[in-house]
Motif scaffolding. Structure first.
Motif, mmCIF file in Angstrom:
data_model
loop_
_atom_site.group_PDB
_atom_site.id
_atom_site.type_symbol
_atom_site.label_atom_id
_atom_site.label_comp_id
_atom_site.label_asym_id
_atom_site.label_seq_id
_atom_site.Cartn_x
_atom_site.Cartn_y
_atom_site.Cartn_z
ATOM 1 N N SER A 65 0.830 -1.207 0.000
ATOM 2 C CA SER A 65 0.000 0.000 0.000
ATOM 3 C C SER A 65 0.861 1.252 0.000
ATOM 4 C CB SER A 65 -0.935 0.003 1.217
ATOM 5 O OG SER A 65 -1.993 -0.906 1.026
ATOM 6 N N ALA A 66 1.939 1.240 0.781
ATOM 7 C CA ALA A 66 2.840 2.394 0.815
ATOM 8 C C ALA A 66 3.466 2.630 -0.563
ATOM 9 C CB ALA A 66 3.921 2.187 1.871
ATOM 10 N N LEU A 67 3.833 1.541 -1.241
ATOM 11 C CA LEU A 67 4.418 1.681 -2.580
ATOM 12 C C LEU A 67 3.396 2.189 -3.589
ATOM 13 C CD1 LEU A 67 6.710 -1.485 -2.796
ATOM 14 C CD2 LEU A 67 7.418 0.921 -2.682
ATOM 15 N N LEU A 68 2.153 1.731 -3.488
ATOM 16 C CA LEU A 68 1.118 2.242 -4.387
ATOM 17 C C LEU A 68 0.884 3.733 -4.158
ATOM 18 C CD1 LEU A 68 -1.522 -0.637 -4.517
ATOM 19 C CD2 LEU A 68 -0.145 0.243 -6.390
ATOM 20 N N TRP A 81 -10.029 8.993 -4.118
ATOM 21 C CA TRP A 81 -10.791 8.015 -3.327
ATOM 22 C C TRP A 81 -10.025 6.718 -3.178
ATOM 23 C CZ3 TRP A 81 -16.459 8.133 -5.595
ATOM 24 C CH2 TRP A 81 -17.036 9.377 -5.325
ATOM 25 N N GLN A 82 -9.273 6.327 -4.216
ATOM 26 C CA GLN A 82 -8.517 5.076 -4.162
ATOM 27 C C GLN A 82 -7.314 5.171 -3.227
ATOM 28 O OE1 GLN A 82 -8.086 3.101 -8.238
ATOM 29 N NE2 GLN A 82 -8.876 5.146 -8.720
ATOM 30 N N ARG A 83 -6.836 6.362 -2.959
ATOM 31 C CA ARG A 83 -5.652 6.532 -2.112
ATOM 32 C C ARG A 83 -5.952 6.344 -0.630
ATOM 33 N NH1 ARG A 83 -2.499 11.744 -4.741
ATOM 34 N NH2 ARG A 83 -2.319 10.868 -6.847
ATOM 35 N N TRP A 84 -7.094 6.820 -0.178
ATOM 36 C CA TRP A 84 -7.397 6.796 1.254
ATOM 37 C C TRP A 84 -7.368 5.395 1.860
ATOM 38 C CZ3 TRP A 84 -6.743 10.612 4.365
ATOM 39 C CH2 TRP A 84 -6.833 11.912 3.882
ATOM 40 N N PRO A 85 -7.970 4.391 1.231
ATOM 41 C CA PRO A 85 -7.898 3.045 1.830
ATOM 42 C C PRO A 85 -6.471 2.521 1.963
ATOM 43 C CG PRO A 85 -9.662 3.137 0.220
ATOM 44 C CD PRO A 85 -8.883 4.415 0.076
ATOM 45 N N HIS A 86 -5.593 2.909 1.038
ATOM 46 C CA HIS A 86 -4.186 2.473 1.160
ATOM 47 C C HIS A 86 -3.520 3.152 2.348
ATOM 48 C CE1 HIS A 86 -3.875 -0.189 -2.207
ATOM 49 N NE2 HIS A 86 -4.447 0.704 -2.995
ATOM 50 N N ALA A 87 -3.825 4.414 2.556
ATOM 51 C CA ALA A 87 -3.271 5.108 3.721
ATOM 52 C C ALA A 87 -3.770 4.442 5.004
ATOM 53 C CB ALA A 87 -3.656 6.588 3.688
ATOM 54 N N VAL A 131 -7.803 -8.482 9.135
ATOM 55 C CA VAL A 131 -9.049 -8.444 8.351
ATOM 56 C C VAL A 131 -9.371 -7.009 7.944
ATOM 57 C CG1 VAL A 131 -11.550 -8.842 8.450
ATOM 58 C CG2 VAL A 131 -9.962 -10.585 9.323
ATOM 59 N N LEU A 132 -9.200 -6.065 8.861
ATOM 60 C CA LEU A 132 -9.450 -4.659 8.533
ATOM 61 C C LEU A 132 -8.491 -4.168 7.447
ATOM 62 C CD1 LEU A 132 -10.139 -3.144 12.067
ATOM 63 C CD2 LEU A 132 -11.797 -3.566 10.225
ATOM 64 N N GLY A 133 -7.245 -4.611 7.497
ATOM 65 C CA GLY A 133 -6.295 -4.258 6.439
ATOM 66 C C GLY A 133 -6.756 -4.786 5.094
ATOM 67 N N SER A 134 -7.249 -6.024 5.099
ATOM 68 C CA SER A 134 -7.768 -6.616 3.868
ATOM 69 C C SER A 134 -8.973 -5.835 3.343
ATOM 70 C CB SER A 134 -8.148 -8.080 4.102
ATOM 71 O OG SER A 134 -8.657 -8.644 2.922
ATOM 72 N N LEU A 135 -9.872 -5.473 4.241
ATOM 73 C CA LEU A 135 -11.053 -4.706 3.828
ATOM 74 C C LEU A 135 -10.667 -3.337 3.274
ATOM 75 C CD1 LEU A 135 -13.554 -5.561 6.711
ATOM 76 C CD2 LEU A 135 -13.644 -6.333 4.319
ATOM 77 N N ALA A 136 -9.657 -2.724 3.875
ATOM 78 C CA ALA A 136 -9.225 -1.406 3.405
ATOM 79 C C ALA A 136 -8.709 -1.480 1.970
ATOM 80 C CB ALA A 136 -8.159 -0.833 4.336
ATOM 81 N N VAL A 137 -7.767 -2.386 1.717
ATOM 82 C CA VAL A 137 -7.214 -2.446 0.359
ATOM 83 C C VAL A 137 -8.222 -3.005 -0.638
ATOM 84 C CG1 VAL A 137 -4.787 -2.431 1.010
ATOM 85 C CG2 VAL A 137 -5.957 -4.599 0.790
ATOM 86 N N ALA A 138 -9.113 -3.892 -0.185
ATOM 87 C CA ALA A 138 -10.167 -4.377 -1.084
ATOM 88 C C ALA A 138 -11.079 -3.220 -1.488
ATOM 89 C CB ALA A 138 -10.969 -5.496 -0.423
ATOM 90 N N THR A 139 -11.328 -2.303 -0.559
ATOM 91 C CA THR A 139 -12.136 -1.128 -0.877
ATOM 92 C C THR A 139 -11.477 -0.319 -1.993
ATOM 93 O OG1 THR A 139 -13.032 -1.016 1.362
ATOM 94 C CG2 THR A 139 -13.103 1.021 0.068
ATOM 95 N N SER A 140 -10.175 -0.101 -1.873
ATOM 96 C CA SER A 140 -9.459 0.608 -2.928
ATOM 97 C C SER A 140 -9.538 -0.172 -4.245
ATOM 98 C CB SER A 140 -7.998 0.833 -2.544
ATOM 99 O OG SER A 140 -7.349 1.574 -3.546
ATOM 100 N N GLY A 141 -9.436 -1.487 -4.157
ATOM 101 C CA GLY A 141 -9.535 -2.317 -5.350
ATOM 102 C C GLY A 141 -10.886 -2.194 -6.032
ATOM 103 N N PHE A 142 -11.950 -2.207 -5.238
ATOM 104 C CA PHE A 142 -13.289 -2.097 -5.818
ATOM 105 C C PHE A 142 -13.527 -0.704 -6.397
ATOM 106 C CE2 PHE A 142 -14.326 -5.713 -2.829
ATOM 107 C CZ PHE A 142 -14.293 -6.663 -3.830
#
Length: 154
Positions: free
Chosen positions: A16-19, A39-45, A64-75
């Motif tokens: 996420s930091a690299l993205l 909008w896609q940046r915030w979940p990575h942060a 699990v919360l980390g997974s949900l955060a990056v999945a949100t950015s993915g969606f």
């Protein structure tokens, strides 16, 4: 050799930091972000912060919360890529939308209120995949990595 939970989370949070770093690099190179890009940046942060918290308090819920955060950015990335490909319309705040039923006054108002960067244009692509598409692919992969870390608690 098997990776520890901490190594797995460090890899996912580091992704996420690299993205984020890549997004800011593209911005410095003259590719300003649109609304959906932001909008896609915030979940990575958020995922990066969760990764730091995990180093202090390792827990399944944080993974699990980390997974949900990056999945949100993915969606959001999937949605954004669809907007770019004109598969569906994006938010009216960053796309041209349908102008066929607008009066000249309404059209002028829309033009004057339009953002400088539109969400429905592809400013850069690699192998035919836009930045939004790459974010979706990598984010969903990172979500899987976070889930691997969560499974290590069983």
């Amino acid at each position: 050799m098997s990776m520890s939970r901490t190594q797995i989370v460090t890899t996912a949070a580091g992704g996420s930091a690299l993205l984020l770093a890549g997004a800011f690099l593209f911005q410095m190179l003259g590719y300003p972000p649109c609304t959906l890009c932001i909008w896609q940046r915030w979940p990575h942060a958020i995922a990066f912060v969760i990764g730091i918290a995990f180093l202090v308090i390792p827990s399944r819920i944080l993974a699990v919360l980390g997974s949900l955060a990056v999945a949100t950015s993915g969606f959001i990335g999937v949605y954004h890529a669809g907007v770019e490909q004109k598969w569906w319309q994006g938010p009216t705040t960053c796309t041209s939308g349908d102008i066929s039923n607008l009066t000249p006054e309404q059209l002028l108002e829309q033009i004057m209120a339009a953002p400088l960067v539109r969400c429905d244009e592809i400013p850069w692509a690699l192998a035919g995949i836009s930045m939004a598409g790459w974010n979706a692919i990598i984010s969903l992969f990172l979500a899987g990595i976070w889930l691997v870390a969560a499974r290590r608690f069983s």
